[in-house]
Design a protein around this motif. Structure first.
Motif, PDB file in Angstrom:
ATOM      1  N   SER A  14      85.915  15.739  54.624  1.00  0.00           N
ATOM      2  CA  SER A  14      85.604  17.174  54.643  1.00  0.00           C
ATOM      3  C   SER A  14      86.816  18.062  54.325  1.00  0.00           C
ATOM      4  CB  SER A  14      85.048  17.560  56.017  1.00  0.00           C
ATOM      5  OG  SER A  14      86.022  17.313  57.017  1.00  0.00           O
ATOM      6  N   LEU A  15      87.983  17.477  54.093  1.00  0.00           N
ATOM      7  CA  LEU A  15      89.187  18.252  53.800  1.00  0.00           C
ATOM      8  C   LEU A  15      88.991  19.037  52.502  1.00  0.00           C
ATOM      9  CD1 LEU A  15      92.103  18.693  54.889  1.00  0.00           C
ATOM     10  CD2 LEU A  15      92.828  16.900  53.320  1.00  0.00           C
ATOM     11  N   ASN A  16      89.367  20.301  52.502  1.00  0.00           N
ATOM     12  CA  ASN A  16      89.181  21.161  51.326  1.00  0.00           C
ATOM     13  C   ASN A  16      90.374  21.120  50.373  1.00  0.00           C
ATOM     14  OD1 ASN A  16      86.657  22.082  52.102  1.00  0.00           O
ATOM     15  ND2 ASN A  16      87.526  23.689  53.373  1.00  0.00           N
ATOM     16  N   ASP A  17      91.108  20.051  50.389  1.00  0.00           N
ATOM     17  CA  ASP A  17      92.284  19.892  49.536  1.00  0.00           C
ATOM     18  C   ASP A  17      92.450  18.401  49.252  1.00  0.00           C
ATOM     19  OD1 ASP A  17      94.619  20.415  48.139  1.00  0.00           O
ATOM     20  OD2 ASP A  17      95.587  21.470  49.784  1.00  0.00           O
ATOM     21  N   ILE A  18      93.265  18.079  48.268  1.00  0.00           N
ATOM     22  CA  ILE A  18      93.515  16.669  47.962  1.00  0.00           C
ATOM     23  C   ILE A  18      94.219  15.999  49.136  1.00  0.00           C
ATOM     24  CG2 ILE A  18      94.810  15.089  46.478  1.00  0.00           C
ATOM     25  CD1 ILE A  18      94.235  17.072  44.169  1.00  0.00           C
ATOM     26  N   ALA A  19      95.260  16.669  49.653  1.00  0.00           N
ATOM     27  CA  ALA A  19      96.016  16.107  50.776  1.00  0.00           C
ATOM     28  C   ALA A  19      96.782  17.217  51.475  1.00  0.00           C
ATOM     29  CB  ALA A  19      96.986  15.038  50.274  1.00  0.00           C
ATOM     30  N   MET A  20      97.161  16.964  52.715  1.00  0.00           N
ATOM     31  CA  MET A  20      97.993  17.912  53.461  1.00  0.00           C
ATOM     32  C   MET A  20      98.793  17.189  54.531  1.00  0.00           C
ATOM     33  SD  MET A  20      95.518  19.941  56.130  1.00  0.00           S
ATOM     34  CE  MET A  20      96.916  20.620  57.001  1.00  0.00           C
ATOM     35  N   ALA A  21      99.997  17.676  54.762  1.00  0.00           N
ATOM     36  CA  ALA A  21     100.851  17.137  55.819  1.00  0.00           C
ATOM     37  C   ALA A  21     100.481  17.806  57.138  1.00  0.00           C
ATOM     38  CB  ALA A  21     102.315  17.399  55.487  1.00  0.00           C
ATOM     39  N   SER A  22     100.523  17.033  58.207  1.00  0.00           N
ATOM     40  CA  SER A  22     100.149  17.570  59.506  1.00  0.00           C
ATOM     41  C   SER A  22     100.765  16.700  60.605  1.00  0.00           C
ATOM     42  CB  SER A  22      98.625  17.589  59.644  1.00  0.00           C
ATOM     43  OG  SER A  22      98.226  18.194  60.853  1.00  0.00           O
ATOM     44  N   TYR A  23     100.398  17.000  61.824  1.00  0.00           N
ATOM     45  CA  TYR A  23     100.720  16.192  63.000  1.00  0.00           C
ATOM     46  C   TYR A  23      99.441  16.045  63.812  1.00  0.00           C
ATOM     47  CZ  TYR A  23     105.803  16.362  62.628  1.00  0.00           C
ATOM     48  OH  TYR A  23     107.099  16.192  62.225  1.00  0.00           O
ATOM     49  N   ASP A  24      99.337  14.942  64.521  1.00  0.00           N
ATOM     50  CA  ASP A  24      98.290  14.808  65.522  1.00  0.00           C
ATOM     51  C   ASP A  24      98.961  14.292  66.792  1.00  0.00           C
ATOM     52  OD1 ASP A  24      98.640  12.046  65.203  1.00  0.00           O
ATOM     53  OD2 ASP A  24      96.694  11.733  64.242  1.00  0.00           O
ATOM     54  N   GLN A  25      98.175  13.877  67.758  1.00  0.00           N
ATOM     55  CA  GLN A  25      98.741  13.457  69.034  1.00  0.00           C
ATOM     56  C   GLN A  25      99.645  12.227  68.912  1.00  0.00           C
ATOM     57  OE1 GLN A  25      95.540  13.306  68.163  1.00  0.00           O
ATOM     58  NE2 GLN A  25      94.463  11.598  69.146  1.00  0.00           N
ATOM     59  N   TYR A  26      99.563  11.492  67.796  1.00  0.00           N
ATOM     60  CA  TYR A  26     100.368  10.286  67.615  1.00  0.00           C
ATOM     61  C   TYR A  26     101.601  10.496  66.738  1.00  0.00           C
ATOM     62  CZ  TYR A  26      96.053   8.363  69.430  1.00  0.00           C
ATOM     63  OH  TYR A  26      94.943   8.121  70.193  1.00  0.00           O
ATOM     64  N   GLY A  27     101.733  11.693  66.139  1.00  0.00           N
ATOM     65  CA  GLY A  27     102.897  11.967  65.316  1.00  0.00           C
ATOM     66  C   GLY A  27     102.539  12.466  63.932  1.00  0.00           C
ATOM     67  N   PRO A  28     103.485  12.315  62.987  1.00  0.00           N
ATOM     68  CA  PRO A  28     103.269  12.845  61.639  1.00  0.00           C
ATOM     69  C   PRO A  28     102.154  12.099  60.913  1.00  0.00           C
ATOM     70  CG  PRO A  28     105.321  11.612  61.722  1.00  0.00           C
ATOM     71  CD  PRO A  28     104.789  11.662  63.120  1.00  0.00           C
ATOM     72  N   VAL A  29     101.392  12.860  60.132  1.00  0.00           N
ATOM     73  CA  VAL A  29     100.246  12.294  59.430  1.00  0.00           C
ATOM     74  C   VAL A  29     100.045  13.039  58.112  1.00  0.00           C
ATOM     75  CG1 VAL A  29      98.587  13.808  60.611  1.00  0.00           C
ATOM     76  CG2 VAL A  29      97.817  11.624  59.723  1.00  0.00           C
ATOM     77  N   PHE A  73     100.649  13.706  44.642  1.00  0.00           N
ATOM     78  CA  PHE A  73     100.344  14.569  45.782  1.00  0.00           C
ATOM     79  C   PHE A  73     100.744  13.937  47.111  1.00  0.00           C
ATOM     80  CE2 PHE A  73      97.585  16.865  42.755  1.00  0.00           C
ATOM     81  CZ  PHE A  73      98.133  18.118  42.939  1.00  0.00           C
ATOM     82  N   LYS A  74     100.635  12.636  47.232  1.00  0.00           N
ATOM     83  CA  LYS A  74     101.089  12.001  48.480  1.00  0.00           C
ATOM     84  C   LYS A  74     102.611  12.111  48.610  1.00  0.00           C
ATOM     85  CE  LYS A  74      97.184   9.129  49.626  1.00  0.00           C
ATOM     86  NZ  LYS A  74      96.667   7.777  49.859  1.00  0.00           N
ATOM     87  N   ALA A  75     103.346  11.929  47.507  1.00  0.00           N
ATOM     88  CA  ALA A  75     104.805  12.105  47.553  1.00  0.00           C
ATOM     89  C   ALA A  75     105.145  13.544  47.941  1.00  0.00           C
ATOM     90  CB  ALA A  75     105.422  11.750  46.207  1.00  0.00           C
ATOM     91  N   HIS A  76     104.386  14.481  47.417  1.00  0.00           N
ATOM     92  CA  HIS A  76     104.571  15.891  47.751  1.00  0.00           C
ATOM     93  C   HIS A  76     104.375  16.122  49.254  1.00  0.00           C
ATOM     94  CE1 HIS A  76     103.997  20.314  47.138  1.00  0.00           C
ATOM     95  NE2 HIS A  76     103.163  20.151  48.154  1.00  0.00           N
ATOM     96  N   GLU A  77     103.328  15.551  49.820  1.00  0.00           N
ATOM     97  CA  GLU A  77     103.065  15.730  51.252  1.00  0.00           C
ATOM     98  C   GLU A  77     104.112  15.026  52.121  1.00  0.00           C
ATOM     99  OE1 GLU A  77     101.074  18.015  52.134  1.00  0.00           O
ATOM    100  OE2 GLU A  77     100.084  18.211  50.193  1.00  0.00           O
ATOM    101  N   ASN A 130      96.118  23.452  60.301  1.00  0.00           N
ATOM    102  CA  ASN A 130      96.852  24.705  60.200  1.00  0.00           C
ATOM    103  C   ASN A 130      97.590  24.782  58.860  1.00  0.00           C
ATOM    104  OD1 ASN A 130      98.551  26.886  60.484  1.00  0.00           O
ATOM    105  ND2 ASN A 130      99.546  26.149  62.333  1.00  0.00           N
ATOM    106  N   ARG A 131      97.498  25.910  58.187  1.00  0.00           N
ATOM    107  CA  ARG A 131      98.205  26.099  56.905  1.00  0.00           C
ATOM    108  C   ARG A 131      99.171  27.283  56.945  1.00  0.00           C
ATOM    109  NH1 ARG A 131      98.200  22.334  52.903  1.00  0.00           N
ATOM    110  NH2 ARG A 131      96.143  21.612  52.419  1.00  0.00           N
ATOM    111  N   THR A 132      99.361  27.888  58.121  1.00  0.00           N
ATOM    112  CA  THR A 132     100.204  29.079  58.190  1.00  0.00           C
ATOM    113  C   THR A 132     101.676  28.786  57.908  1.00  0.00           C
ATOM    114  OG1 THR A 132     100.505  28.857  60.581  1.00  0.00           O
ATOM    115  CG2 THR A 132      98.677  30.246  59.826  1.00  0.00           C
ATOM    116  N   TRP A 133     102.079  27.541  57.980  1.00  0.00           N
ATOM    117  CA  TRP A 133     103.476  27.179  57.731  1.00  0.00           C
ATOM    118  C   TRP A 133     103.810  27.129  56.250  1.00  0.00           C
ATOM    119  CZ3 TRP A 133     104.287  22.916  54.742  1.00  0.00           C
ATOM    120  CH2 TRP A 133     103.202  22.049  54.593  1.00  0.00           C
ATOM    121  N   VAL A 134     102.793  27.085  55.394  1.00  0.00           N
ATOM    122  CA  VAL A 134     103.010  26.917  53.949  1.00  0.00           C
ATOM    123  C   VAL A 134     103.766  28.124  53.393  1.00  0.00           C
ATOM    124  CG1 VAL A 134     101.890  26.664  51.700  1.00  0.00           C
ATOM    125  CG2 VAL A 134     100.959  25.480  53.686  1.00  0.00           C
TER     126      VAL A 134
END
Length: 152
Positions: A34-49, A68-72, A92-96
């Protein structure tokens, strides 16, 4: 000339050490249809994702996926994002920031295959003056950044 080669080798070694240290954190890649983008960097409860949309990845093909994965990954490597940004919303995308996007593009341009770089150049050329969002650079800006960085 030898000095320039030596400096590039040292920079590459430091970059690899930094990436190896980051890999110790094990950045996971998680499919989110359901992601509205190819990929995005984020964090979850286990760390970077890195979240990615498998349908969009399939549509763009393996070379743009690589880019795009290298970019993320670059967003994590350069600490563009902080874990606390994602405590309430993992998408969250406010950091972009335009600066961050161009830095991540430069990293990807230097660290992907020639085919992936060429695919990204064509993708962003076709995007033209369009922005992925208000916080992203235009396709032309991103294409120019990739060209400049791949020549360094």
């Amino acid at each position: 000339m030898k000095e320039l080669t030596r400096i590039k080798l040292i920079a590459t070694a430091f970059s690899l050490l930094f990436c190896l240290n980051l890999n110790a954190q094990q950045i996971r890649e998680i499919a989110v249809p359901s992601l509205n983008d190819i990929a995005m960097a984020s964090y979850d409860q286990y760390g970077p994702v890195i979240y990615y949309n498998p349908q969009l990845v399939k549509q763009v093909g393996p070379y743009l996926e690589e880019y795009f994965k290298a970019h993320e990954y670059a967003h994590h490597i350069f600490n563009h994002i902080k874990r606390e940004y994602f405590e309430a919303n993992r998408y969250n995308r406010t950091w972009v920031r335009v600066k961050y996007e161009l830095e991540a593009d430069c990293y990807a341009a230097k660290n992907v295959s020639d085919r992936a770089r060429k695919a990204a150049l064509l993708f962003f050329k076709n995007q033209g003056n369009h922005k992925g969002s208000q916080l992203h650079p235009t396709g032309f800006q991103r294409r120019n950044r990739i060209l400049n960085c791949s020549q360094q």
